[in-house]
Design a protein around this motif. Structure first.
Motif, PDB file in Angstrom:
ATOM      1  N   PHE A 139       0.828  -1.204   0.000  1.00  0.00           N
ATOM      2  CA  PHE A 139       0.000   0.000   0.000  1.00  0.00           C
ATOM      3  C   PHE A 139       0.863   1.254   0.000  1.00  0.00           C
ATOM      4  O   PHE A 139       1.917   1.289   0.629  1.00  0.00           O
ATOM      5  CB  PHE A 139      -0.927   0.014   1.222  1.00  0.00           C
ATOM      6  CG  PHE A 139      -1.928  -1.108   1.242  1.00  0.00           C
ATOM      7  CD1 PHE A 139      -2.888  -1.221   0.249  1.00  0.00           C
ATOM      8  CD2 PHE A 139      -1.898  -2.065   2.244  1.00  0.00           C
ATOM      9  CE1 PHE A 139      -3.803  -2.262   0.256  1.00  0.00           C
ATOM     10  CE2 PHE A 139      -2.799  -3.099   2.272  1.00  0.00           C
ATOM     11  CZ  PHE A 139      -3.761  -3.203   1.270  1.00  0.00           C
ATOM     12  N   ALA A 140       0.359   2.304  -0.667  1.00  0.00           N
ATOM     13  CA  ALA A 140       1.123   3.546  -0.798  1.00  0.00           C
ATOM     14  C   ALA A 140       1.143   4.349   0.495  1.00  0.00           C
ATOM     15  O   ALA A 140       2.103   5.078   0.760  1.00  0.00           O
ATOM     16  CB  ALA A 140       0.538   4.399  -1.926  1.00  0.00           C
ATOM     17  N   TYR A 141       0.082   4.235   1.290  1.00  0.00           N
ATOM     18  CA  TYR A 141      -0.054   5.034   2.519  1.00  0.00           C
ATOM     19  C   TYR A 141       0.117   4.102   3.713  1.00  0.00           C
ATOM     20  O   TYR A 141      -0.658   3.165   3.909  1.00  0.00           O
ATOM     21  CB  TYR A 141      -1.437   5.679   2.535  1.00  0.00           C
ATOM     22  CG  TYR A 141      -1.732   6.607   3.695  1.00  0.00           C
ATOM     23  CD1 TYR A 141      -1.771   7.980   3.511  1.00  0.00           C
ATOM     24  CD2 TYR A 141      -2.022   6.103   4.965  1.00  0.00           C
ATOM     25  CE1 TYR A 141      -2.085   8.838   4.573  1.00  0.00           C
ATOM     26  CE2 TYR A 141      -2.326   6.952   6.027  1.00  0.00           C
ATOM     27  CZ  TYR A 141      -2.360   8.311   5.819  1.00  0.00           C
ATOM     28  OH  TYR A 141      -2.658   9.149   6.856  1.00  0.00           O
ATOM     29  N   ARG A 142       1.135   4.405   4.539  1.00  0.00           N
ATOM     30  CA  ARG A 142       1.421   3.549   5.706  1.00  0.00           C
ATOM     31  C   ARG A 142       1.658   4.491   6.888  1.00  0.00           C
ATOM     32  O   ARG A 142       2.741   5.048   7.038  1.00  0.00           O
ATOM     33  CB  ARG A 142       2.655   2.679   5.427  1.00  0.00           C
ATOM     34  CG  ARG A 142       2.506   1.868   4.130  1.00  0.00           C
ATOM     35  CD  ARG A 142       3.762   1.094   3.772  1.00  0.00           C
ATOM     36  NE  ARG A 142       4.930   1.942   3.611  1.00  0.00           N
ATOM     37  CZ  ARG A 142       5.205   2.674   2.532  1.00  0.00           C
ATOM     38  NH1 ARG A 142       4.375   2.667   1.495  1.00  0.00           N
ATOM     39  NH2 ARG A 142       6.299   3.408   2.471  1.00  0.00           N
ATOM     40  N   GLY A 143       0.610   4.677   7.694  1.00  0.00           N
ATOM     41  CA  GLY A 143       0.642   5.775   8.639  1.00  0.00           C
ATOM     42  C   GLY A 143       0.428   5.438  10.093  1.00  0.00           C
ATOM     43  O   GLY A 143      -0.086   4.378  10.455  1.00  0.00           O
ATOM     44  N   VAL A 164      11.716   6.882  15.043  1.00  0.00           N
ATOM     45  CA  VAL A 164      11.471   5.465  15.312  1.00  0.00           C
ATOM     46  C   VAL A 164      10.604   4.841  14.214  1.00  0.00           C
ATOM     47  O   VAL A 164      10.903   3.773  13.682  1.00  0.00           O
ATOM     48  CB  VAL A 164      10.808   5.267  16.691  1.00  0.00           C
ATOM     49  CG1 VAL A 164      10.518   3.786  16.941  1.00  0.00           C
ATOM     50  CG2 VAL A 164      11.704   5.809  17.797  1.00  0.00           C
ATOM     51  N   MET A 165       9.519   5.497  13.841  1.00  0.00           N
ATOM     52  CA  MET A 165       8.544   4.901  12.920  1.00  0.00           C
ATOM     53  C   MET A 165       9.112   4.667  11.526  1.00  0.00           C
ATOM     54  O   MET A 165       8.741   3.706  10.847  1.00  0.00           O
ATOM     55  CB  MET A 165       7.277   5.758  12.837  1.00  0.00           C
ATOM     56  CG  MET A 165       7.478   7.134  12.212  1.00  0.00           C
ATOM     57  SD  MET A 165       5.995   8.187  12.249  1.00  0.00           S
ATOM     58  CE  MET A 165       5.146   7.639  10.756  1.00  0.00           C
ATOM     59  N   ASN A 171       5.239   5.989   6.244  1.00  0.00           N
ATOM     60  CA  ASN A 171       5.506   7.200   5.460  1.00  0.00           C
ATOM     61  C   ASN A 171       4.441   8.284   5.619  1.00  0.00           C
ATOM     62  O   ASN A 171       4.409   9.241   4.838  1.00  0.00           O
ATOM     63  CB  ASN A 171       5.667   6.846   3.975  1.00  0.00           C
ATOM     64  CG  ASN A 171       4.370   6.331   3.347  1.00  0.00           C
ATOM     65  OD1 ASN A 171       3.378   6.100   4.037  1.00  0.00           O
ATOM     66  ND2 ASN A 171       4.384   6.160   2.035  1.00  0.00           N
ATOM     67  N   ALA A 172       3.573   8.159   6.616  1.00  0.00           N
ATOM     68  CA  ALA A 172       2.536   9.162   6.844  1.00  0.00           C
ATOM     69  C   ALA A 172       2.354   9.363   8.346  1.00  0.00           C
ATOM     70  O   ALA A 172       2.294   8.392   9.105  1.00  0.00           O
ATOM     71  CB  ALA A 172       1.218   8.737   6.203  1.00  0.00           C
ATOM     72  N   ALA A 238      10.074  15.839   8.646  1.00  0.00           N
ATOM     73  CA  ALA A 238       9.393  14.607   8.239  1.00  0.00           C
ATOM     74  C   ALA A 238       9.673  14.277   6.777  1.00  0.00           C
ATOM     75  O   ALA A 238       9.938  13.127   6.423  1.00  0.00           O
ATOM     76  CB  ALA A 238       7.889  14.747   8.473  1.00  0.00           C
ATOM     77  N   ALA A 239       9.625  15.290   5.913  1.00  0.00           N
ATOM     78  CA  ALA A 239       9.828  15.059   4.481  1.00  0.00           C
ATOM     79  C   ALA A 239      11.207  14.498   4.200  1.00  0.00           C
ATOM     80  O   ALA A 239      11.381  13.667   3.292  1.00  0.00           O
ATOM     81  CB  ALA A 239       9.623  16.358   3.705  1.00  0.00           C
ATOM     82  N   ALA A 240      12.218  14.925   4.970  1.00  0.00           N
ATOM     83  CA  ALA A 240      13.571  14.412   4.780  1.00  0.00           C
ATOM     84  C   ALA A 240      13.655  12.934   5.119  1.00  0.00           C
ATOM     85  O   ALA A 240      14.612  12.256   4.717  1.00  0.00           O
ATOM     86  CB  ALA A 240      14.559  15.196   5.647  1.00  0.00           C
ATOM     87  N   LYS A 241      12.638  12.421   5.817  1.00  0.00           N
ATOM     88  CA  LYS A 241      12.593  11.001   6.174  1.00  0.00           C
ATOM     89  C   LYS A 241      11.410  10.299   5.513  1.00  0.00           C
ATOM     90  O   LYS A 241      10.883   9.310   6.028  1.00  0.00           O
ATOM     91  CB  LYS A 241      12.553  10.857   7.692  1.00  0.00           C
ATOM     92  CG  LYS A 241      13.773  11.498   8.350  1.00  0.00           C
ATOM     93  CD  LYS A 241      14.073  10.955   9.718  1.00  0.00           C
ATOM     94  CE  LYS A 241      15.435  11.457  10.170  1.00  0.00           C
ATOM     95  NZ  LYS A 241      15.889  10.810  11.417  1.00  0.00           N
ATOM     96  N   ASN A 242      10.994  10.846   4.348  1.00  0.00           N
ATOM     97  CA  ASN A 242       9.960  10.219   3.529  1.00  0.00           C
ATOM     98  C   ASN A 242       8.624  10.118   4.251  1.00  0.00           C
ATOM     99  O   ASN A 242       7.869   9.163   4.078  1.00  0.00           O
ATOM    100  CB  ASN A 242      10.402   8.825   3.056  1.00  0.00           C
ATOM    101  CG  ASN A 242       9.507   8.278   1.949  1.00  0.00           C
ATOM    102  OD1 ASN A 242       9.082   9.017   1.063  1.00  0.00           O
ATOM    103  ND2 ASN A 242       9.196   6.983   1.999  1.00  0.00           N
ATOM    104  N   VAL A 243       8.296  11.115   5.047  1.00  0.00           N
ATOM    105  CA  VAL A 243       7.024  11.126   5.771  1.00  0.00           C
ATOM    106  C   VAL A 243       6.236  12.368   5.378  1.00  0.00           C
ATOM    107  O   VAL A 243       6.756  13.485   5.416  1.00  0.00           O
ATOM    108  CB  VAL A 243       7.248  11.107   7.294  1.00  0.00           C
ATOM    109  CG1 VAL A 243       5.942  11.370   8.047  1.00  0.00           C
ATOM    110  CG2 VAL A 243       7.839   9.768   7.732  1.00  0.00           C
ATOM    111  N   VAL A 244       4.969  12.165   5.017  1.00  0.00           N
ATOM    112  CA  VAL A 244       4.062  13.271   4.775  1.00  0.00           C
ATOM    113  C   VAL A 244       3.233  13.475   6.031  1.00  0.00           C
ATOM    114  O   VAL A 244       2.823  12.509   6.684  1.00  0.00           O
ATOM    115  CB  VAL A 244       3.160  13.000   3.550  1.00  0.00           C
ATOM    116  CG1 VAL A 244       2.271  11.790   3.765  1.00  0.00           C
ATOM    117  CG2 VAL A 244       2.304  14.223   3.215  1.00  0.00           C
TER     118      VAL A 244
END
Length: 528
Positions: A139-143, A164-165, A171-172, A238-244
């Motif tokens: 899945f594209a969204y993993r939050g 940690v996450m 990524n969300a 967050a964006a620098a760690k692939n998180v939106v």
């Protein structure tokens, strides 16, 4: 058993190679260029911390190096990656920085667990098995969701949670910014303000609120709020760690903090009193007041302007004292206003009964799936699966847990309930599901350590559900890998619950470190 057997989440394809292992040497370098340089810097910082090696960043690789390559012709999805390790070096390839980031998290786990040490570990051989890994997410969204409204978490605390996450390829990050007990985001006074609302009161009054629960340690939650600049800075981190980051303003219920801050939102023009109760469903905006829509348009407009990501969450849950007709009227208009900002609107599954903009996302958490499935049949992946019994990370591990809730039927909940389910349920298909999310509500949470104790190991289960195909998942094997991962978490200082059916490789940090707090028992619960 080598480290390829302990990877979490389980990759799509892992093949050991007929080659000697790779050993990172003091002369090794990290080769990369272009938009991969920032990520290479992150990898270098992690490896330098434990190894003490210089690991300079260079453009061209030689034998013995780690190479990160962005290749437009790479045959994989946006977050896919290929990782090949031989005795001559490590090569990680992807078509996007997001793919490279995911590959770096896998490479991190291939190193010995001592790579997580807080300082150089002497006399260590930094060996990575020879392997080829081809991998991409289901899945594209993993939050994950953090409820910062009931108990505020500072920018630094949220950054710690991101750190940690992301090693599990989440990524969300959904931030529940407003509720009855608190308002956590700065809204500035607009130039055009027809009703003369004092938006500064949202944080002056609402920012000082918090929940209070007698059994929590301490009983009252933390107060505070994010300035707009702090929120932007947090998103950049967050964006620098692939998180939106997905911000949520919960509407039209869960709004007492707003009603206490802005009198005009109340039909009688009198501000409500701030509340510390953990009860839900007792507050509402008024559908008949024009100022309701003026207020929501301004708040959502400013929030959208400061939000980098594509999503704007407008809540919609537990509006128990809002008449159904008024609820549908307001949610339809709030969704329209959110859509006008250019963002994709997201809401809890109750709002699926309203007429929503094209592409609106439904976050399913409780109740019948019918309306959610009906919206999903439009074709695009528009559902985030957060069924409470499989994803709500605030539920108790056992009846005597010092923190956590127990309203969800089927509890208490361990790692297994969060692992043994399929998001494609009730007629939903993978192509209709954007992803999954694990919410952490904070009625009883008071600091990052307590939050981690509720999150882990259950969030790790969700990470594998979101990433790995249903066909490659196995609960027994996951339990073994989970136990092996305990040593890495312990070295990072992450608090986690020692599920008694897991053979843990190390014990966690103590999550109950507040002054005067009693010590946890062997199962991680506070003694009476």
């Amino acid at each position: 058993m080598n480290t390829t057997d302990n990877l979490i989440p389980r990759p799509s394809h892992v093949a050991l190679q007929d080659s000697p292992a790779f050993t990172l040497s003091p002369a090794a370098r990290i080769a990369t260029s272009g938009s991969a340089v920032e990520l290479a810097g992150q990898l270098g910082a992690l490896l330098r911390n434990a190894t003490g090696y210089a690991l300079p960043l260079v453009e061209e690789s030689r034998p013995g190096d780690i190479a990160l390559e962005l290749a437009a012709a790479f045959d994989g999805g946006r977050e896919a990656y290929a990782l090949k390790v031989t005795d001559a070096g490590v090569r990680l390839t992807a078509s996007t920085p997001a793919g490279l980031f995911n590959g770096v998290q896998t490479l991190r786990q291939l190193f010995p667990s001592a790579i997580e040490e807080s300082g150089p570990a002497e006399n260590r051989a930094w060996v990575v098995p020879a392997v080829e890994i081809l991998d991409e997410p289901r899945f594209a969204y993993r939050g994950l969701m953090l409820d910062v409204a009931r108990n505020f978490l500072t920018v630094e605390e949220v950054k710690e949670q991101i750190d940690v996450m992301t090693q599990f390829k989440f990524n969300a990050l959904h931030l529940h910014l407003t509720d009855d007990q608190g308002w956590r985001i700065e809204i500035r006074q607009p130039e055009h303000n027809p009703s003369g609302l004092d938006y500064g009161q949202l944080t002056a009054v609402g920012g000082q609120g918090a929940v209070e629960v007698a059994t929590a340690v301490p009983p009252r939650g933390a107060s505070g709020f994010y300035t707009q600049q702090e929120f932007r800075d947090l998103q950049a981190y967050a964006a620098a760690k692939n998180v939106v980051v997905i911000p949520e303003i919960d509407l039209p219920g869960h709004v007492n903090a707003a009603l206490a801050a802005i009198p005009q939102l109340n039909p009688d023009g009198a501000a409500k009193a701030m509340s510390t109760t953990a009860d839900v469903g007792w507050s509402t905006l008024d559908a008949s007041l024009p100022v309701t829509y003026e207020f929501v348009a301004e708040v959502l407009g400013q929030l959208a302007e400061m939000t980098v990501g594509p999503y704007l969450h407008i809540g919609g849950d537990e509006a128990l004292v809002t008449g159904h007709g008024n609820y549908l009227q307001m949610m339809q208009e709030f969704a329209r206003l959110a859509s006008l900002t250019g963002k994709t609107v997201v809401g809890w599954n109750e709002y699926a009964e309203a007429e929503l903009p094209t592409g609106a996302v439904v976050q399913y958490w409780f109740g019948e799936l019918d309306a959610t499935i009906q919206k999903a049949e439009a074709g695009a992946p528009t559902v985030i699966m957060s069924p409470a019994a499989n994803t709500y990370l605030d539920q108790k591990y056992s009846p005597d847990s010092p923190i956590g809730l127990e309203w969800v039927k089927g509890g208490p909940f361990t790692w297994a309930e969060y692992y043994n389910w399929d998001p494609a349920q009730g007629g939903l298909k993978d192509q209709q599901i954007l992803g999954i999310e694990g919410p952490l509500w904070t009625e009883t949470v008071r600091n990052n350590q307590q939050a981690q104790w509720l999150l882990y190991p259950r969030a790790i289960s969700l990470a594998e559900v979101a990433w790995s195909g249903q066909e490659v998942r196995n609960a027994g094997d996951f339990r073994r890998r989970l136990g092996a991962f305990g040593e890495r978490l312990a070295k990072q200082g992450v608090a986690f619950q020692e599920a008694p059916d897991v053979e843990w490789s190390a014990s966690p940090a103590n999550p109950f470190t507040a002054p005067g707090a009693p010590a946890p028992s062997e199962y991680g619960t506070i003694e009476a």
